[in-house]
Design a protein around this motif. Sequence first.
Motif, PDB file in Angstrom:
ATOM      1  N   GLN A  41       0.825  -1.212   0.000  1.00 30.92           N
ATOM      2  CA  GLN A  41       0.000   0.000   0.000  1.00 30.92           C
ATOM      3  C   GLN A  41       0.857   1.259   0.000  1.00 30.92           C
ATOM      4  OE1 GLN A  41      -2.876   0.614  -0.677  1.00 30.92           O
ATOM      5  NE2 GLN A  41      -3.629   2.438   0.354  1.00 30.92           N
ATOM      6  N   ALA A  42       1.952   1.250   0.760  1.00 33.22           N
ATOM      7  CA  ALA A  42       2.856   2.402   0.767  1.00 33.22           C
ATOM      8  C   ALA A  42       3.466   2.622  -0.612  1.00 33.22           C
ATOM      9  CB  ALA A  42       3.954   2.200   1.810  1.00 33.22           C
ATOM     10  N   SER A  43       3.827   1.531  -1.283  1.00 33.48           N
ATOM     11  CA  SER A  43       4.378   1.637  -2.637  1.00 33.48           C
ATOM     12  C   SER A  43       3.349   2.208  -3.605  1.00 33.48           C
ATOM     13  CB  SER A  43       4.843   0.260  -3.120  1.00 33.48           C
ATOM     14  OG  SER A  43       5.838  -0.271  -2.263  1.00 33.48           O
ATOM     15  N   LEU A  44       2.102   1.764  -3.459  1.00 37.17           N
ATOM     16  CA  LEU A  44       1.025   2.313  -4.290  1.00 37.17           C
ATOM     17  C   LEU A  44       0.851   3.804  -4.045  1.00 37.17           C
ATOM     18  CD1 LEU A  44      -1.932  -0.259  -4.208  1.00 37.17           C
ATOM     19  CD2 LEU A  44      -0.596   0.454  -6.193  1.00 37.17           C
ATOM     20  N   GLY A  45       0.917   4.211  -2.779  1.00 38.73           N
ATOM     21  CA  GLY A  45       0.756   5.622  -2.448  1.00 38.73           C
ATOM     22  C   GLY A  45       1.848   6.476  -3.063  1.00 38.73           C
ATOM     23  N   ILE A  46       3.076   6.010  -2.980  1.00 38.67           N
ATOM     24  CA  ILE A  46       4.204   6.762  -3.558  1.00 38.67           C
ATOM     25  C   ILE A  46       4.054   6.848  -5.071  1.00 38.67           C
ATOM     26  CG2 ILE A  46       6.693   6.732  -3.923  1.00 38.67           C
ATOM     27  CD1 ILE A  46       6.900   5.351  -1.148  1.00 38.67           C
ATOM     28  N   ALA A  47       3.691   5.732  -5.685  1.00 36.78           N
ATOM     29  CA  ALA A  47       3.519   5.725  -7.145  1.00 36.78           C
ATOM     30  C   ALA A  47       2.380   6.645  -7.569  1.00 36.78           C
ATOM     31  CB  ALA A  47       3.253   4.303  -7.619  1.00 36.78           C
ATOM     32  N   THR A  48       1.274   6.619  -6.808  1.00 36.83           N
ATOM     33  CA  THR A  48       0.136   7.484  -7.126  1.00 36.83           C
ATOM     34  C   THR A  48       0.530   8.951  -7.050  1.00 36.83           C
ATOM     35  OG1 THR A  48      -1.382   5.826  -6.220  1.00 36.83           O
ATOM     36  CG2 THR A  48      -2.242   8.042  -6.508  1.00 36.83           C
ATOM     37  N   LEU A  49       1.267   9.303  -6.009  1.00 34.75           N
ATOM     38  CA  LEU A  49       1.697  10.687  -5.823  1.00 34.75           C
ATOM     39  C   LEU A  49       2.639  11.135  -6.931  1.00 34.75           C
ATOM     40  CD1 LEU A  49       1.916  13.201  -3.861  1.00 34.75           C
ATOM     41  CD2 LEU A  49       3.976  12.084  -2.974  1.00 34.75           C
ATOM     42  N   MET A  50       3.653  10.338  -7.212  1.00 39.26           N
ATOM     43  CA  MET A  50       4.714  10.765  -8.127  1.00 39.26           C
ATOM     44  C   MET A  50       4.291  10.733  -9.593  1.00 39.26           C
ATOM     45  SD  MET A  50       8.114   9.176  -6.280  1.00 39.26           S
ATOM     46  CE  MET A  50       9.226  10.231  -7.247  1.00 39.26           C
ATOM     47  N   THR A  51       3.185  10.046  -9.900  1.00 35.52           N
ATOM     48  CA  THR A  51       2.680  10.031 -11.273  1.00 35.52           C
ATOM     49  C   THR A  51       1.524  11.005 -11.483  1.00 35.52           C
ATOM     50  OG1 THR A  51       1.274   8.133 -10.691  1.00 35.52           O
ATOM     51  CG2 THR A  51       3.410   7.657 -11.715  1.00 35.52           C
ATOM     52  N   GLY A  52       1.249  11.848 -10.469  1.00 34.55           N
ATOM     53  CA  GLY A  52       0.214  12.871 -10.633  1.00 34.55           C
ATOM     54  C   GLY A  52      -1.192  12.377 -10.431  1.00 34.55           C
ATOM     55  N   VAL A  53      -1.374  11.302  -9.684  1.00 29.02           N
ATOM     56  CA  VAL A  53      -2.686  10.760  -9.317  1.00 29.02           C
ATOM     57  C   VAL A  53      -3.521  10.371 -10.544  1.00 29.02           C
ATOM     58  CG1 VAL A  53      -4.662  11.035  -7.750  1.00 29.02           C
ATOM     59  CG2 VAL A  53      -2.588  12.373  -7.365  1.00 29.02           C
ATOM     60  N   PRO A  54      -3.040   9.429 -11.344  1.00 26.31           N
ATOM     61  CA  PRO A  54      -3.897   8.911 -12.427  1.00 26.31           C
ATOM     62  C   PRO A  54      -5.085   8.162 -11.842  1.00 26.31           C
ATOM     63  CG  PRO A  54      -1.910   7.577 -12.208  1.00 26.31           C
ATOM     64  CD  PRO A  54      -1.723   8.767 -11.316  1.00 26.31           C
ATOM     65  N   LEU A  55      -6.202   8.183 -12.559  1.00 28.73           N
ATOM     66  CA  LEU A  55      -7.453   7.645 -12.039  1.00 28.73           C
ATOM     67  C   LEU A  55      -7.321   6.191 -11.604  1.00 28.73           C
ATOM     68  CD1 LEU A  55     -10.502   7.934 -11.505  1.00 28.73           C
ATOM     69  CD2 LEU A  55     -10.898   7.306 -13.894  1.00 28.73           C
ATOM     70  N   TRP A  56      -6.776   5.333 -12.459  1.00 29.62           N
ATOM     71  CA  TRP A  56      -6.731   3.908 -12.148  1.00 29.62           C
ATOM     72  C   TRP A  56      -5.853   3.619 -10.937  1.00 29.62           C
ATOM     73  CZ3 TRP A  56      -2.317   0.886 -12.117  1.00 29.62           C
ATOM     74  CH2 TRP A  56      -1.175   1.440 -12.673  1.00 29.62           C
ATOM     75  N   LEU A  57      -4.751   4.365 -10.801  1.00 28.64           N
ATOM     76  CA  LEU A  57      -3.843   4.127  -9.691  1.00 28.64           C
ATOM     77  C   LEU A  57      -4.424   4.665  -8.380  1.00 28.64           C
ATOM     78  CD1 LEU A  57      -1.171   2.762  -9.258  1.00 28.64           C
ATOM     79  CD2 LEU A  57       0.001   4.912  -9.767  1.00 28.64           C
ATOM     80  N   ALA A  58      -5.121   5.796  -8.472  1.00 29.68           N
ATOM     81  CA  ALA A  58      -5.761   6.353  -7.274  1.00 29.68           C
ATOM     82  C   ALA A  58      -6.856   5.417  -6.754  1.00 29.68           C
ATOM     83  CB  ALA A  58      -6.345   7.720  -7.589  1.00 29.68           C
TER      84      ALA A  58
END
Length: 345
Positions: free
Chosen positions: A304-321
């Motif tokens: 979950q932490a990895s997902l959060g970092i990826a979501t943040l650094m990619t500008g919050v794309p819909l599918w990742l958010a």
Amino acid sequence: MTSFLKDGRSRPVALWLFATAFLVFAMVVVGGATRLTGSGLSITQWKPVTGALPPLSEHAWQENFRLYQATPQYRLINRGMSLGDFKFIYWWEWSHRLLGRLLGAVFAVPFVVFLALRRLPARLVWRCVVLFALGGLQGLVGWWMVKSGLEARVTVAPERLATHLGLALILFCALVWTGLEAWSGQARVGGRRQDGWSIAGAALMAAVYVQCLLGALVAGNQAGLVDNDWPLMNGRVFPDDYAGAGAWQTFAHSQAAVQFNHRLMAYAVLVAAGLLAVRAIRARYLSGTLRSLFAGLLLAVLFQASLGIATLMTGVPLWLAILHQAGAVLVLTVSVILAWRARRA
């Protein structure tokens, strides 16, 4: 079946409660998608019964569109949108509300049937009544949240969003916990108590829940769209624009503050989960199930932490958010099962 009911065990009741919890999980995910697509304010009226039907004529669509055009969100953000675009956001919100109505029916109808057939363990009746009341309250809180975005805001108030999500997660946790009680029956008397591990499990569950609420404040303030570097925030350890106009404005409405707080809590949960997992694995007197749950929670938190970092650094794309929000509920699920099992250890 009689012996099962006497010791508080009923597998059919447990499956019903788990199915209801899954629908709550689906509602959280669909609700997140509704917010991320900017659809949550598209239905401007609360009609618990007649609102189950979508617009069935062109005139009805035009009337709903006209009501939306009177909102600040339309005037300040979506002015000039077409009827087709409005239908897109309308269907998201309508689906979210329809799922809520379905959830109510899936809970209420079997509840009445189990009661009538005397297949509901007596010790779980009052819990199910409370669960039903929480579901009804959730509908009211949802409308209270939506109203905050129809008056002087272009989005719902972050604190109301956090309240709405928080109540949904309380309902979800209670459904899972009660389902586990129905599946396993009453705890056996005697045996060696492990109160320390029970407290640790409960504390971890509470920490994960608080982290979910902090995430709701991030979402409500669209704070994931700023300071998109990691581990720093805009190149700094502590963000320059952390403070708002007062303590409440800082805690609930400062984009930098809510994101920073969410990060700090994530680190705390990760460290706590790691330390307890190591201790549990080394504690050979614990059951294999409990040790596996501590290890599983650590893995879930890492993912979950990895997902959060990826979501943040990619500008919050819909599918990742959406995946990140679903991951939060999955982490909470593991923490609830762990806390329940530790209490039984």
